[in-house]
Design an enzyme around this catalytic site. Sequence first.
Site, PDB file in Angstrom:
ATOM      1  NE  ARG A 133      -9.284  21.175  39.635  1.00  0.00           N
ATOM      2  CZ  ARG A 133     -10.398  20.778  40.889  1.00  0.00           C
ATOM      3  NH1 ARG A 133     -10.558  21.746  41.366  1.00  0.00           N
ATOM      4  NH2 ARG A 133     -10.716  19.530  40.965  1.00  0.00           N
ATOM      5  CG  ASN A 173       2.609  26.488  42.062  1.00  0.00           C
ATOM      6  OD1 ASN A 173       1.864  27.267  41.631  1.00  0.00           O
ATOM      7  ND2 ASN A 173       2.446  26.300  43.514  1.00  0.00           N
ATOM      8  N   GLY A 217      -4.975  36.050  36.638  1.00  0.00           N
ATOM      9  CA  GLY A 217      -3.794  35.781  35.715  1.00  0.00           C
ATOM     10  C   GLY A 217      -2.841  37.081  36.100  1.00  0.00           C
ATOM     11  CB  SER A 218      -2.001  39.516  38.747  1.00  0.00           C
ATOM     12  OG  SER A 218      -1.580  38.760  39.616  1.00  0.00           O
ATOM     13  CG  HIS A 230       2.774  28.407  48.058  1.00  0.00           C
ATOM     14  ND1 HIS A 230       1.302  27.796  47.795  1.00  0.00           N
ATOM     15  CD2 HIS A 230       2.887  28.295  49.403  1.00  0.00           C
ATOM     16  CE1 HIS A 230       0.975  27.750  49.037  1.00  0.00           C
ATOM     17  NE2 HIS A 230       1.813  27.886  50.111  1.00  0.00           N
ATOM     18  CB  SER A 281       8.034  29.888  47.655  1.00  0.00           C
ATOM     19  OG  SER A 281       8.175  30.380  49.177  1.00  0.00           O
ATOM     20  CG  ASP A 309       1.704  24.376  47.808  1.00  0.00           C
ATOM     21  OD1 ASP A 309       0.747  24.168  48.502  1.00  0.00           O
ATOM     22  OD2 ASP A 309       1.907  24.348  46.475  1.00  0.00           O
TER      23      ASP A 309
END
Length: 190
Positions: free
Chosen positions: A91, A107, A12-13, A109, A136, A145
Site C-alpha cells: 500500500r 522499505n 512475509g519472507s 524495494h 535496495s 521508492d
Amino acid sequence: MKRVAIFISGGGSNMLSLLDAMEDPSFGAQPVLVLANSAKAGGLAKAAARGVPTAAVDHRDYSDRAGFEAEISKVLDAYKPDVICLAGFMRVLTPEFTAQWENRMLNIHPSLLPKYKGLHTHQRALDAGDTEGGCSVHLVTAALDDGPILGQASVPILDGDTASDLAARVLVEEHKLYPAALRKLIGELE
Ligand code: GRF
C-alpha cells in the site's frame, strides 16, 4: 532496546529474516508488532507462531487512505515502535503518514534504485537488457521508492532468466540486506 514494527501484505519472507536477525541480543532491537493490510496475509500466522503480536487493518474497510492510516496509527499508539519496516507491504502511504515517521521508516524495494521505482521491477530490468538486478533498502519519504538509500545488493542477470528466476535470486539477497540495513539504522538511532 529499540522497538520495531513490521508491515506486510503477503507471505512475509523479509519479515521472517528480520525476526530471525532480532533474536540476536546484540542486534539492539525487538519486534513489537507485525501489521498486515489483510487478515489473509500469510505472514501473520508466521509472526504469531513466533510470539510476535499481530494486527490486520484492511484498507478495504476504509473509504480513503486517511481513514486507513488513522486506524494504523491507533494500533501503533498501542505498541509504540521506534522504527517501522515495510516488508512486502503493497500500500502507498500518504505524505502525512510518511512525514510522521521520517527517518524512522524503511522499505525494501526489489530493484537497484533509482532504477525501476514502482512495480514489475524484474521484468523491466529484463526488458531493458540489464546485466544485473538487485534490491535496495531506503528510508521512506513522500515520493514512492525515492528516499535515501541505506543499502543495496546486486545479482547477475543470466541468459534465459525469467522475471521469477530473477526475483528468486534477488530475494535471497533481500533477506541478508534488510537485517543489515535495519541494524545500521538502529545503531544510528542510539
Ligand atoms: C519482495 O520482492 C520485496 O522486495 C517486495 O515484496 C516482495 C515480497 O516480499 N517489497 P515478502 O516475501 O512478502 O517479504
